[in-house]
Design a protein around this motif. Structure first.
Motif, PDB file in Angstrom:
ATOM      1  N   LEU A  82       2.593  39.863  25.173  1.00  0.00           N
ATOM      2  CA  LEU A  82       2.384  39.116  25.443  1.00  0.00           C
ATOM      3  C   LEU A  82       1.518  37.543  25.349  1.00  0.00           C
ATOM      4  CD1 LEU A  82       3.863  36.740  27.790  1.00  0.00           C
ATOM      5  CD2 LEU A  82       2.324  37.323  29.136  1.00  0.00           C
ATOM      6  N   PHE A  83       0.287  38.110  25.219  1.00  0.00           N
ATOM      7  CA  PHE A  83      -0.712  37.456  24.286  1.00  0.00           C
ATOM      8  C   PHE A  83      -0.636  36.999  23.030  1.00  0.00           C
ATOM      9  CE2 PHE A  83      -2.545  38.755  28.580  1.00  0.00           C
ATOM     10  CZ  PHE A  83      -2.456  37.652  29.374  1.00  0.00           C
ATOM     11  N   THR A  84      -0.380  37.977  22.497  1.00  0.00           N
ATOM     12  CA  THR A  84      -0.034  38.356  21.166  1.00  0.00           C
ATOM     13  C   THR A  84       0.519  36.898  20.971  1.00  0.00           C
ATOM     14  OG1 THR A  84      -0.910  40.183  20.391  1.00  0.00           O
ATOM     15  CG2 THR A  84       0.506  39.523  18.987  1.00  0.00           C
ATOM     16  N   VAL A  85       1.808  36.892  21.537  1.00  0.00           N
ATOM     17  CA  VAL A  85       3.401  35.669  21.147  1.00  0.00           C
ATOM     18  C   VAL A  85       2.639  34.953  21.617  1.00  0.00           C
ATOM     19  CG1 VAL A  85       5.192  35.129  22.202  1.00  0.00           C
ATOM     20  CG2 VAL A  85       4.834  37.456  21.547  1.00  0.00           C
ATOM     21  N   ALA A  86       1.333  34.053  22.241  1.00  0.00           N
ATOM     22  CA  ALA A  86       0.722  32.815  23.199  1.00  0.00           C
ATOM     23  C   ALA A  86      -0.189  33.211  21.942  1.00  0.00           C
ATOM     24  CB  ALA A  86       0.894  33.722  24.089  1.00  0.00           C
ATOM     25  N   GLN A 167      -6.694  35.129  27.113  1.00  0.00           N
ATOM     26  CA  GLN A 167      -5.626  36.281  27.480  1.00  0.00           C
ATOM     27  C   GLN A 167      -6.163  36.855  28.493  1.00  0.00           C
ATOM     28  OE1 GLN A 167      -7.032  39.567  25.053  1.00  0.00           O
ATOM     29  NE2 GLN A 167      -8.340  37.811  23.819  1.00  0.00           N
ATOM     30  N   ASN A 168      -6.028  36.094  29.726  1.00  0.00           N
ATOM     31  CA  ASN A 168      -7.076  36.646  30.900  1.00  0.00           C
ATOM     32  C   ASN A 168      -5.808  36.498  32.342  1.00  0.00           C
ATOM     33  OD1 ASN A 168      -8.470  38.360  31.662  1.00  0.00           O
ATOM     34  ND2 ASN A 168      -9.394  36.543  33.179  1.00  0.00           N
ATOM     35  N   HIS A 169      -4.562  35.755  31.284  1.00  0.00           N
ATOM     36  CA  HIS A 169      -3.774  35.415  32.909  1.00  0.00           C
ATOM     37  C   HIS A 169      -2.476  35.316  32.196  1.00  0.00           C
ATOM     38  CE1 HIS A 169      -2.354  33.565  36.364  1.00  0.00           C
ATOM     39  NE2 HIS A 169      -2.695  34.103  36.986  1.00  0.00           N
ATOM     40  N   PRO A 170      -1.373  35.801  32.979  1.00  0.00           N
ATOM     41  CA  PRO A 170      -0.628  35.531  32.135  1.00  0.00           C
ATOM     42  C   PRO A 170       0.687  33.874  32.245  1.00  0.00           C
ATOM     43  CG  PRO A 170       0.097  37.334  33.662  1.00  0.00           C
ATOM     44  CD  PRO A 170      -1.022  36.686  33.648  1.00  0.00           C
ATOM     45  N   MET A 171      -0.350  32.799  33.035  1.00  0.00           N
ATOM     46  CA  MET A 171       0.188  31.839  33.247  1.00  0.00           C
ATOM     47  C   MET A 171      -0.256  30.508  31.544  1.00  0.00           C
ATOM     48  SD  MET A 171       1.235  29.589  34.252  1.00  0.00           S
ATOM     49  CE  MET A 171       1.788  29.651  35.368  1.00  0.00           C
ATOM     50  N   MET A 172      -0.661  31.436  30.585  1.00  0.00           N
ATOM     51  CA  MET A 172      -1.440  31.503  29.738  1.00  0.00           C
ATOM     52  C   MET A 172      -0.259  30.986  28.414  1.00  0.00           C
ATOM     53  SD  MET A 172      -3.549  29.654  28.104  1.00  0.00           S
ATOM     54  CE  MET A 172      -3.470  29.055  26.553  1.00  0.00           C
ATOM     55  N   PRO A 177       2.824  25.589  26.862  1.00  0.00           N
ATOM     56  CA  PRO A 177       3.771  24.605  26.149  1.00  0.00           C
ATOM     57  C   PRO A 177       4.766  24.033  27.161  1.00  0.00           C
ATOM     58  CG  PRO A 177       4.645  27.386  25.869  1.00  0.00           C
ATOM     59  CD  PRO A 177       3.531  26.850  26.691  1.00  0.00           C
ATOM     60  N   MET A 178       4.788  23.641  28.593  1.00  0.00           N
ATOM     61  CA  MET A 178       5.185  22.788  29.694  1.00  0.00           C
ATOM     62  C   MET A 178       4.451  21.937  29.032  1.00  0.00           C
ATOM     63  SD  MET A 178       7.330  22.703  31.975  1.00  0.00           S
ATOM     64  CE  MET A 178       7.893  23.995  32.430  1.00  0.00           C
ATOM     65  N   LEU A 179       3.084  22.012  28.986  1.00  0.00           N
ATOM     66  CA  LEU A 179       2.721  20.227  28.686  1.00  0.00           C
ATOM     67  C   LEU A 179       2.567  20.079  27.467  1.00  0.00           C
ATOM     68  CD1 LEU A 179      -0.179  19.397  30.234  1.00  0.00           C
ATOM     69  CD2 LEU A 179      -1.389  20.541  28.785  1.00  0.00           C
ATOM     70  N   TYR A 180       3.401  20.758  25.863  1.00  0.00           N
ATOM     71  CA  TYR A 180       3.509  19.949  24.977  1.00  0.00           C
ATOM     72  C   TYR A 180       4.999  19.426  25.487  1.00  0.00           C
ATOM     73  CZ  TYR A 180      -0.479  22.387  22.397  1.00  0.00           C
ATOM     74  OH  TYR A 180      -1.323  22.481  21.524  1.00  0.00           O
ATOM     75  N   LEU A 181       5.880  20.162  25.493  1.00  0.00           N
ATOM     76  CA  LEU A 181       7.273  19.920  26.487  1.00  0.00           C
ATOM     77  C   LEU A 181       7.287  18.142  26.897  1.00  0.00           C
ATOM     78  CD1 LEU A 181       8.773  22.623  27.743  1.00  0.00           C
ATOM     79  CD2 LEU A 181       9.699  21.046  25.851  1.00  0.00           C
ATOM     80  N   GLY A 182       5.874  18.017  27.530  1.00  0.00           N
ATOM     81  CA  GLY A 182       5.498  16.197  28.183  1.00  0.00           C
ATOM     82  C   GLY A 182       5.087  15.597  27.092  1.00  0.00           C
ATOM     83  N   GLY A 228      -1.520  23.743  34.519  1.00  0.00           N
ATOM     84  CA  GLY A 228      -2.535  23.716  34.143  1.00  0.00           C
ATOM     85  C   GLY A 228      -3.823  23.954  35.330  1.00  0.00           C
ATOM     86  N   ALA A 229      -3.887  23.055  36.535  1.00  0.00           N
ATOM     87  CA  ALA A 229      -4.291  23.106  38.142  1.00  0.00           C
ATOM     88  C   ALA A 229      -4.613  24.380  38.271  1.00  0.00           C
ATOM     89  CB  ALA A 229      -4.104  21.806  39.060  1.00  0.00           C
ATOM     90  N   TRP A 230      -3.113  24.887  38.027  1.00  0.00           N
ATOM     91  CA  TRP A 230      -3.304  26.083  39.103  1.00  0.00           C
ATOM     92  C   TRP A 230      -3.284  27.141  37.950  1.00  0.00           C
ATOM     93  CZ3 TRP A 230      -0.104  30.602  37.755  1.00  0.00           C
ATOM     94  CH2 TRP A 230       0.306  31.710  39.842  1.00  0.00           C
ATOM     95  N   TRP A 231      -3.298  27.196  36.573  1.00  0.00           N
ATOM     96  CA  TRP A 231      -4.490  28.065  35.992  1.00  0.00           C
ATOM     97  C   TRP A 231      -5.814  28.125  36.473  1.00  0.00           C
ATOM     98  CZ3 TRP A 231      -7.698  27.314  31.501  1.00  0.00           C
ATOM     99  CH2 TRP A 231      -7.851  28.387  30.671  1.00  0.00           C
TER     100      TRP A 231
END
Lengths: 673, 143
Positions: A82-86, A167-172, A177-182, A228-231
């Motif tokens: 997952l983190f490799t993809v990210a 690489q410590n949380h899947p939220m990464m 991408p969500m932020l970039y979409l905006g 981001g705040a949640w992360w």
């Protein structure tokens, strides 16, 4: 080989974007349908090139092709998939690649939406500007931020892996991408604005397209900021969720101007006013996204989120200068043609409230931008190193945020043009009482601090005000149509998605205001120093330490403390906050353990591992109502989706509810001159 | 737009701008934290008074004393040494010689801090690529 493939895709993307931009511009200038069609085909080529380049990069990352410098620096064999993809967005070059992909997606999606109107000059020029922006980002990757550069020297057997924090949380994998979409999505309204300025003609349809494009990007940006705040809360382990970090601010600043636009555009729709102002807001929003990109990618601010130093900074600064000069020049050139005759009749009107809303949001923009950039200015101008403390932001944000809550409670009740003060007093009675009662109740229950208590009261007033705008309408509809209340409610809110979506967003904001007021720097916090078998008590929670366990993987060494939590004699469970040390890293990365609750979170961190005496330090935070922050974000996202969801069209023609009929605005410029 | 209306607009615009500018300067003036090395901090001690600042230096080996509520230690930048009294927990990698930034203020000649950050450069990532280049070997778990 993958390097060459990637370079090829970038070159194709750049060439296609540049050619498409020229063709679209020519097509718009000459009103040539064939050129416009050809430009759209090049847009699809840009999308294909961006998808191709990202696919090659992901392939290289997943196959651990360390012959690419980017993969060697950001990938490693031990990193989970997952983190490799990210890892695509773990560092500068890859993040620009993601940027280009998202830009291409936005442009392609927009082109599909605009296809019936592709021959209009404003749309043609917008396509041209969008493609020119894409060409710039492809050029950036072919030049100073090339993700496909080969590694210097011999090919390493393994790479360094992404930054430990990433690489410590899947939220990464989801938050950036969500932020970039905006963030990137703000390019579309910017391109439409530039298209309108260049062609000098816009109409109601243009207004609608621009508003929707902004709303979509705004929705993504809002979600990205909340995630981001949640992360920050779930990963960084400092007990809070917002630190006024330069990079957090970089996302927030364009959010303010975009929010201002989404409100003031209503004044333009209804009264034909504020045209120049609205275009300025679109231009400013886009420029501020570039400023944010510059802050995060030039290496001039040190922040958890900032990418390492690079030569991209000056290029981005030059680009910013070009778009700002072009936009301001066009505004000055077209300003007189756009200026509208109307003016605001009364301070007690919806348009006056929107104006005040814009003033407050502009002030917020100024506050955050000043606090973020001031340290850079001080260092550049006077050679002094300093930081602007969080109290600066807190102190200035609070009154302006409260002013926004007042507006949310009052403004939706105001009609356009003017209202009798007596009638307004009557309508404000309900929200006023609800707010006052809440203030009294909160004070009686022990809430302290003027701003905090006011935030509770005003949020209650907003809630009441929204209810007053929905309740009576539902009842009268149910009576006149002979429907059941539930049916009447459903038909009412589906009939005017934009209005009710907006009100739902307001409810989300009020929820967030309550959560912020209750939790921001307000929870109980104590550090417990414990030996195995001992316990400590914080705010009614008894925390017993039962020892530490080490777990080593090639990726990291994790130390976790086993804590048993009890309250009032009830065992609540075992929590294991941990610290991870990544090979070669200078800092340990903590992972908090959070007991999430609707009323309060118990947030436990392992501050330091056992010392010589076998004692650990456990950070204990009791954070009230934090969960409502995320729920408020969810409500805001739901409201945005509700508002942008296309209404069902009837063949008979558009039949919007009377409250939403835009005033026939005609051609804003062009035909008038 | 009549002349009076326009004038009124201009006046309100100037008033709003003035208010925001005043808020910003007042806010900045009271919340700017200077970043000082130990020597700078000593030189500016009287000028800084009780103002919050950030003190940078390395932890002097042998100076660390755990207290009931925190830790006492000294930081140095090679030119001057400052005694620091810290309230609260110290971070995981707080050890002798660690480069630290302490946030706090002067109380007489002791710097009272409420936050210790382990300093890393502007770059949060350790320069691992260069070592990987020099000697390609799989990274080992840190002790």
């Amino acid at each position: 080989m993958k390097g060459e493939l990637g370079q090829f895709a970038l070159a194709v993307g750049f060439a296609a974007a540049l050619t498409g931009a020229v063709l679209a511009g020519l097509g718009a200038a000459r009103r040539d349908a064939r050129l416009a069609r050809a430009a759209r085909r090049f847009l699809w080529a840009v999308l294909a090139a961006a998808v191709g380049a990202v696919a090659v990069m992901e392939w290289a990352l997943l196959s651990h092709d360390f012959s690419l410098a980017y993969v060697a620096a950001n990938g490693s064999r031990e990193t989970p998939t997952l983190f490799t993809v990210a890892s695509l967005w773990a560092a500068l070059q890859g993040s620009i690649l993601l940027w280009a992909l998202i830009l291409a997606l936005h442009l392609a999606f927009s082109a599909r939406r605009w296809r019936a109107r592709a021959l209009e000059p404003a749309i043609g020029w917008a396509t041209s500007v969008g493609l020119a922006v894409a060409a710039f980002f492809f050029a950036l990757m072919l030049g100073p931020a090339n993700p496909f550069n080969p590694v210097d020297g011999p090919i390493p057997a393994d790479g360094a892996g992404p930054n430990p924090l990433l690489q410590n949380h899947p939220m990464m994998a989801f938050h950036p991408p969500m932020l970039y979409l905006g963030y990137v999505g703000m390019t579309v309204p910017f391109a439409l604005g530039m298209g309108a300025l260049i062609s000098g003609r816009v109409d109601d349809q243009w207004l609608r397209l621009t508003r929707q494009a902004t709303l979509v990007a705004w929705g993504f940006l809002t979600t990205g900021i909340i995630l981001g705040a949640w992360w920050s809360y779930q990963v960084l382990g400092w007990g809070g969720y917002w630190a006024w970090d330069p990079v957090e601010n970089a996302a927030l600043i364009p959010w303010f101007t975009a929010t201002a636009y989404l409100h003031s555009i209503r004044v333009q729709e209804r009264r034909g006013m504020l045209r120049v102002w609205n275009l300025s807001l679109l231009l400013a929003t886009y420029c501020l996204t570039i400023v944010g990109t510059f802050l995060t990618r030039s290496g001039i601010v040190s922040s958890i989120h900032a990418f390492s130093a690079s030569s991209v900074g000056p290029v981005l600064l030059g680009y910013l200068a070009v778009i700002a000069a072009a936009g301001l020049g066009l505004l000055a050139w077209r300003g007189d043609r756009l200026r509208s005759p109307g003016h605001i009749d009364s301070p007690l009107s919806r348009e006056a409230a929107f104006l005040v809303n814009n003033l407050v949001l502009t002030a917020l923009t100024a506050v955050v931008i000043t606090g973020t950039v001031f340290p850079l200015l001080a260092e550049a101008l006077w050679g002094r190193q300093l930081t602007v403390g969080a109290p600066y932001f807190d102190r200035l944000f609070a009154p302006l945020g409260l002013a926004l809550l007042v507006l949310m409670a009052v403004a939706p009740m105001l009609p356009y043009r003017a209202m009798e003060p007596r009638k307004l007093r009557e309508r404000l009675l309900g929200p006023g009482i609800a707010g006052s009662l809440t203030v009294a109740a909160a004070t009686a229950l022990g809430a302290r601090g003027v701003e905090r208590v006011l935030a509770f009261g005003l949020a209650a007033a907003v809630l009441w005000s929204v209810a007053e705008q929905v309740g009576p309408q539902v009842r009268s509809r149910a009576r006149s149509h002979g429907e059941r209340l539930v049916v009447a409610f459903g038909r009412l809110v589906t009939g005017n998605r934009r209005r009710y979506g907006g009100l739902l967003v307001h409810l989300g904001v009020a929820t967030i205001a309550v959560a912020l007021a209750a939790s921001y720097r307000a929870g109980a916090h104590r550090d417990l120093v414990l030996r195995t078998g001992t316990s400590g008590t914080v705010a009614g929670y008894t925390i017993s330490y039962e020892g530490t366990r080490a777990h080593a993987t090639p990726q990291k060494l994790t130390l976790s403390a086993r804590l048993v939590v009890a309250r009032d004699g009830d065992r609540l469970g075992v929590y294991t906050p941990s610290l991870a040390v990544f090979p070669g890293a200078t800092e340990a990365v903590g992972s908090p353990a959070v007991r999430v609750g609707l009323a309060q979170d118990l947030y436990l961190t392992l501050v330091s591992s056992p010392n010589q005496a076998g004692r650990v330090t456990i950070g204990v935070f009791v954070n009230p109502l934090v969960t409502w922050l995320w729920l408020g974000g969810l409500i805001m996202a739901a409201g945005t989706v509700w508002a942008v969801w296309p209404a069902r069209r009837r063949r008979a023609g558009p039949t919007p509810a009377p409250a939403d009929t835009p005033m026939a605005d005609g051609v804003l410029a062009g035909s008038r001159s | 737009m009549t002349r009076t209306v326009r004038l009124r607009w201009w006046i309100s615009a100037v008033v709003c701008l003035g208010a925001v500018a005043w808020l910003l300067t007042a806010g900045l003036a009271s919340n700017v934290q200077y970043f000082r090395t130990a020597a700078e901090a000593v030189a500016e001690r009287t000028a800084d008074g009780a103002h919050t600042l950030r003190l940078a230096g390395a932890v002097v080996p042998g100076s660390i004393h755990q207290t009931a509520t925190g830790v006492d230690f000294a930081v140095t930048d090679g030119h001057a040494t400052v005694q620091v009294h810290h309230e609260g927990a110290s971070p995981e990698l707080f050890t002798a010689g660690a480069p630290v930034v302490c946030q706090g203020h002067w109380v007489n000649t002791v710097f009272t801090s409420d936050l210790i950050l382990i300093k890393h450069g502007s770059d949060y990532r350790p320069p691992k690529v260069t070592t990987a280049k020099a000697a390609p070997q799989p990274p080992k778990a840190a002790p």
